[in-house]
Design a protein around this motif. Structure first.
Motif, PDB file in Angstrom:
ATOM      1  N   UNK A 244      -1.192 -13.460  -6.894  1.00 12.60           N
ATOM      2  CA  UNK A 244      -1.229 -13.777  -8.326  1.00 12.60           C
ATOM      3  C   UNK A 244       0.122 -14.317  -8.782  1.00 12.60           C
ATOM      4  N   UNK A 245       0.271 -14.482 -10.110  1.00 13.70           N
ATOM      5  CA  UNK A 245       1.488 -15.112 -10.639  1.00 13.70           C
ATOM      6  C   UNK A 245       2.756 -14.319 -10.342  1.00 13.70           C
ATOM      7  N   UNK A 246       2.604 -13.014 -10.080  1.00 11.29           N
ATOM      8  CA  UNK A 246       3.771 -12.186  -9.798  1.00 11.29           C
ATOM      9  C   UNK A 246       4.037 -12.063  -8.307  1.00 11.29           C
ATOM     10  N   UNK A 247       3.409 -12.922  -7.514  1.00 17.77           N
ATOM     11  CA  UNK A 247       3.506 -12.901  -6.047  1.00 17.77           C
ATOM     12  C   UNK A 247       3.104 -11.540  -5.479  1.00 17.77           C
ATOM     13  N   UNK A 248       2.164 -10.894  -6.181  1.00 12.84           N
ATOM     14  CA  UNK A 248       1.523  -9.702  -5.614  1.00 12.84           C
ATOM     15  C   UNK A 248       0.023 -10.016  -5.602  1.00 12.84           C
ATOM     16  N   UNK A 249      -0.810  -8.994  -5.548  1.00 10.14           N
ATOM     17  CA  UNK A 249      -2.246  -9.238  -5.553  1.00 10.14           C
ATOM     18  C   UNK A 249      -2.892  -8.770  -4.264  1.00 10.14           C
ATOM     19  N   UNK A 250      -4.147  -9.186  -3.986  1.00 12.92           N
ATOM     20  CA  UNK A 250      -4.877  -8.673  -2.831  1.00 12.92           C
ATOM     21  C   UNK A 250      -4.140  -8.805  -1.483  1.00 12.92           C
ATOM     22  N   UNK A 251      -3.359  -9.874  -1.263  1.00 13.52           N
ATOM     23  CA  UNK A 251      -2.691 -10.017   0.047  1.00 13.52           C
ATOM     24  C   UNK A 251      -1.729  -8.852   0.298  1.00 13.52           C
ATOM     25  N   UNK A 252      -1.044  -8.425  -0.781  1.00 15.26           N
ATOM     26  CA  UNK A 252      -0.124  -7.286  -0.663  1.00 15.26           C
ATOM     27  C   UNK A 252      -0.912  -5.979  -0.578  1.00 15.26           C
ATOM     28  N   UNK A 254      -3.861  -5.408   0.546  1.00 12.54           N
ATOM     29  CA  UNK A 254      -4.518  -5.229   1.842  1.00 12.54           C
ATOM     30  C   UNK A 254      -3.534  -4.880   2.950  1.00 12.54           C
ATOM     31  N   UNK A 255      -2.321  -5.391   2.859  1.00  8.76           N
ATOM     32  CA  UNK A 255      -1.333  -5.049   3.902  1.00  8.76           C
ATOM     33  C   UNK A 255      -0.831  -3.620   3.715  1.00  8.76           C
ATOM     34  N   UNK A 256      -0.530  -3.246   2.467  1.00  5.32           N
ATOM     35  CA  UNK A 256       0.011  -1.891   2.253  1.00  5.32           C
ATOM     36  C   UNK A 256      -1.061  -0.818   2.467  1.00  5.32           C
ATOM     37  N   UNK A 257      -2.337  -1.197   2.301  1.00  2.07           N
ATOM     38  CA  UNK A 257      -3.383  -0.184   2.497  1.00  2.07           C
ATOM     39  C   UNK A 257      -3.926  -0.183   3.929  1.00  2.07           C
ATOM     40  N   UNK A 273       6.859  -3.481  -0.403  1.00  4.13           N
ATOM     41  CA  UNK A 273       6.205  -2.666   0.637  1.00  4.13           C
ATOM     42  C   UNK A 273       6.535  -1.189   0.436  1.00  4.13           C
ATOM     43  N   UNK A 274       7.796  -0.913   0.171  1.00  2.00           N
ATOM     44  CA  UNK A 274       8.204   0.490  -0.025  1.00  2.00           C
ATOM     45  C   UNK A 274       7.477   1.096  -1.222  1.00  2.00           C
ATOM     46  N   UNK A 275       7.399   0.324  -2.311  1.00  8.65           N
ATOM     47  CA  UNK A 275       6.714   0.818  -3.510  1.00  8.65           C
ATOM     48  C   UNK A 275       5.235   1.067  -3.219  1.00  8.65           C
ATOM     49  N   UNK A 276       4.622   0.128  -2.511  1.00  8.83           N
ATOM     50  CA  UNK A 276       3.183   0.241  -2.261  1.00  8.83           C
ATOM     51  C   UNK A 276       2.829   1.256  -1.180  1.00  8.83           C
ATOM     52  N   UNK A 277       3.738   1.478  -0.236  1.00  6.16           N
ATOM     53  CA  UNK A 277       3.383   2.309   0.929  1.00  6.16           C
ATOM     54  C   UNK A 277       3.991   3.700   0.923  1.00  6.16           C
ATOM     55  N   UNK A 278       5.054   3.898   0.204  1.00  2.93           N
ATOM     56  CA  UNK A 278       5.719   5.204   0.225  1.00  2.93           C
ATOM     57  C   UNK A 278       6.171   5.543   1.641  1.00  2.93           C
ATOM     58  N   UNK A 279       5.818   6.733   2.104  1.00  2.37           N
ATOM     59  CA  UNK A 279       6.244   7.177   3.443  1.00  2.37           C
ATOM     60  C   UNK A 279       5.662   6.313   4.560  1.00  2.37           C
ATOM     61  N   UNK A 280       4.516   5.720   4.283  1.00  2.00           N
ATOM     62  CA  UNK A 280       3.863   4.894   5.317  1.00  2.00           C
ATOM     63  C   UNK A 280       4.634   3.611   5.620  1.00  2.00           C
ATOM     64  N   UNK A 281       5.665   3.314   4.837  1.00  2.00           N
ATOM     65  CA  UNK A 281       6.488   2.125   5.109  1.00  2.00           C
ATOM     66  C   UNK A 281       7.071   2.186   6.521  1.00  2.00           C
TER      67      UNK A 281
END
Lengths: 430, 296
Positions: A244-252, A254-257, A273-281
């Protein structure tokens, strides 16, 4: 003393004080960026720090989404009320300089930059030999992969060649579980074009040589075919990779999940990635770009960002802006010999480009995620900075997306990309 | 006497005519003039270079400039046609429901319907982009409950534009429902009473009384809906950025990209002129159609 002499004396004293009064006059400057609120807060803190020693200068920071940054710069920089300082992508510089929207750096600033930054980065911030901006960040691309998914698929190491890459992508794809092997981003020009360009240069190809597009080369043909192969294998699902316009969205998402096994992305998305994944980073690893059949070693595309000053701003504002930028990017404003700018950049996982900053942040740059990027920096090839570069990128994005969605073949994509690039760059060069 | 009357009318009209001339006609004429010039939006008008019809040849040519423009024109036409075709019947249907006096809660329903129109587009775009999320979006989760496989919504060139149309319908239908209600209140109740006495059922009353007498309201609604749809910009800029594969690249967004981002003011103006001409043709055709119906 006669009245005439008193008047003359008062006039002389007034004239003598004039430059001092002008210097002490309050100056308001503004800084336009696309950074997130957390990063903007860091920049505001740095501005406050600067204002302690420069109480006459007030700095305000304004942020817009990345997708609106160029438009905002173009629509507001035509007047003195536009942002005094703007953070820009190097690809935009030639046209902003041509349209006289950005001011050349003062001699002292230019001399400092030429001595403290690598020559390639300085050249990306220059047009016709004149320096227009103070470089700050440099971004390179590398392969990011999910170690857990690799383990589950029985893949022991990151792919080094395109054959290994294609094989790994197949193994990582589990359609029933909604999992794709490789995420090809779409709906965002740089997100589409830079990974493709990184694979192209790792296949000994180029996008542009001497200002002329060379997408008709054998190496480029192989890269288009490689993309087509990944789509035909079903290893990459474009519906999972929209931005999306903020360079986030489904591509991010799907990778973090854990729904995407591999992606080719730049170092700056460490914070996302750190924000989206937490410890899973910790599951995410970085590797060099796999080498194509015509390539000899991994390469990557690099691009840089810089801060420029509005050429239409008043003289006092421009002077204050360059002084602030020199301080912000100087070796004394940050921690342990680093610049304040580099401290801000490192908070996002972005590589600073000033040589002394790289040295000052050596420890942090050695983390598992960033070390993979630092290692490819020396073999990175700068994305071509030419007039019409943004339009060229957007046109190539459309062609690659049509290929991703199976609307055209690799051969058609190559022919279309080359023809469009010729027409765009020729028109821009006029 | 006549001259005096004309003079005073002229004096009274002058302020309004001057404002319209300066703020509406002049920019329109300027856009038309710029469409015949090669001009960077970052340079003064004096630097514009006359190129005749070259910009129009480019936007209808076979290069990427022409392909992108024609694609955006087609996307805008599809978006407009779908929006109007869905919004108008829905607004009449909701209007009829809300207008019924013997049903309770009509005012509440009217308020709820109109409230979507008052929500800022930025909020709508943020919420709908998540509703449409292919992996975690509520729409796909609800479809999953009834055994329908997940839909790509905004992530596929085949469904992205339709998804934006649905978002537009959700936001605009309340406004057009209010217009429909206003039209319905103008129809005398005695007509329905007479029709009932003559044995006309509800369907016949709708066909031979409601629809013909709502024609003027529907014409106004259609014109406003077309103009609103042609000007669609925010959802595209905020959610899809014109993608994927240019499937949601509508003209206003494309003109902004060409005219402002790339500073190609001449090309952008030529595109704006074509958009304006298309809109004039469509609206005139609509009025001509309605006038013919009136004559019949």
């Amino acid at each position: 003393m006669s009245l005439a002499w008193t008047s003359k004396l008062a006039l002389a004293v007034g004239l003598a004080l004039l430059p001092g009064s002008a210097w002490a006059e309050a100056v308001n400057i503004s800084y336009l960026t696309h950074w997130s609120p957390e990063t903007v807060a860091l920049l505001e803190n740095a501005a406050k720090e600067y204002s302690k020693t420069h109480p006459d200068v007030t700095i305000t920071v304004r942020a817009v989404p990345f997708g609106d940054l160029l438009t905002t710069l173009r629509s507001q920089s035509g007047g003195s009320d536009g942002a005094t300082i703007g953070g820009i992508y190097d690809l935009w510089l030639p046209e902003l300089a041509r349209d006289k929207l950005v001011a050349p750096a003062p001699e002292a600033v230019a001399a400092e930059v030429k001595g403290a930054w690598p020559a390639g980065v300085v050249s990306a911030a220059s047009v016709g030999g004149a320096l227009y901006g103070i470089p700050n960040e440099i971004d390179v691309y590398a392969l990011n992969y999910n170690k857990d998914l690799f383990k589950q698929a029985g893949i022991e190491a990151a792919p080094k060649t395109w054959d290994e890459f294609r094989e790994a992508a197949k193994k990582l794809t589990k359609k029933d579980a909604g999992q794709q092997g490789f995420g090809m981003i779409n709906s965002w020009a740089a997100g589409v074009v830079h990974p493709f360009a990184s694979l192209l240069v790792s296949n000994a190809g180029e996008l542009v040589t001497d200002g002329k597009p060379v997408l008709d080369s054998k190496q480029a043909g192989e890269t288009f075919e490689f993309y087509e192969g990944l789509i035909k294998d079903g290893s990459s699902d474009p519906a999972m990779a929209t931005a999306d316009a903020n360079t986030t969205g489904p591509f991010l998402d799907n990778f973090v999940s854990g729904k995407t096994g591999m992606i080719i992305m730049a170092n700056w998305w460490e914070s996302a990635l750190k924000t989206g994944m937490g410890d899973k980073f910790a599951n995410i690893a970085t590797a060099p770009i796999p080498v194509g059949p015509s390539g000899d070693k991994p390469h990557s595309i690099s691009y840089s960002w810089m801060t420029v000053v509005n050429a239409k701003a008043g003289e006092a504002e421009q002077k204050a802006a360059w002084d602030f930028l020199a301080w912000l990017n100087g070796a004394k404003s940050g921690q342990n010999g680093a610049s304040a700018m580099s401290d801000i950049l490192m908070s996002m996982g972005i590589l600073p480009s000033r040589s002394s900053d790289i040295e000052a942040h050596k420890d942090k740059l050695g983390t598992e995620f960033l070390a993979g990027y630092v290692s490819v920096l020396s073999d990175a090839k700068p994305f071509p900075v030419v007039p019409g570069g943004q339009e060229f990128s957007e046109s190539l994005q459309q062609t690659l997306e049509a290929l991703q969605y199976g609307q055209i073949s690799a051969k058609e994509a190559q022919a279309k990309a080359q023809a469009d690039a010729i027409s765009i760059l020729e028109r821009a060069a006029k | 006497m006549t001259n005096g009357y004309r003079a005073s009318a002229g004096i009274m009209l002058a302020p309004a005519v001057t404002l319209i001339g300066v703020f509406i006609l002049l920019p329109m004429l300027l856009t038309v003039w710029l469409s015949f010039n090669d001009w960077s939006t970052q340079t003064p008008f004096a630097e514009a270079r006359f190129v005749g019809l070259a910009n129009f040849q480019d936007i209808f040519g076979s290069t990427s400039v022409g392909r992108d423009f024609k694609g955006a024109l087609v996307n805008t036409a599809i978006y407009t046609a779908l929006s109007v075709a869905i919004i108008l019947p829905l607004s009449v249907l909701f209007g009829l429901l809300v207008h019924q006096r013997d049903v309770g809660g009509g005012t509440l329903l009217r308020t709820v319907l109109f409230s979507t129109y008052m929500v800022p587009m930025i909020a709508v775009a943020l919420v709908w982009s998540k509703l449409y999320s292919p992996s975690e979006g509520p729409f796909n989760q609800m479809l999953g409950l009834v055994g329908v496989s997940p839909q790509p919504w905004l992530s596929s060139p085949r469904s992205a534009l339709i998804s934006i149309v649905l978002l537009n319908v959700w936001q605009q239908v309340g406004y057009f429902t209010v217009l429909a209600i206003a039209g319905l209140t103008q129809i005398p109740g005695s007509l329905y009473e007479a029709a009932t006495l003559d044995g006309a059922n509800r369907t016949e009353q709708f066909r031979f009384i409601t629809l013909p007498l709502l024609r003027r309201t529907l014409l106004f609604s259609a014109v406003i809906a077309i103009i609103n749809a042609v000007q669609v910009f925010e959802p595209v800029a905020l959610i899809t950025q014109g993608g994927p594969v240019g499937s949601t690249n509508v003209l206003t967004y494309h003109i902004r990209r060409v005219g402002i981002e790339r500073a190609q003011g001449g090309l952008g103006s030529a595109m704006a002129v074509m958009l304006m001409l298309s809109l004039i043709v469509v609206v005139c055709a609509l009025f001509a159609f309605m006038n013919r119906k009136d004559d019949e």
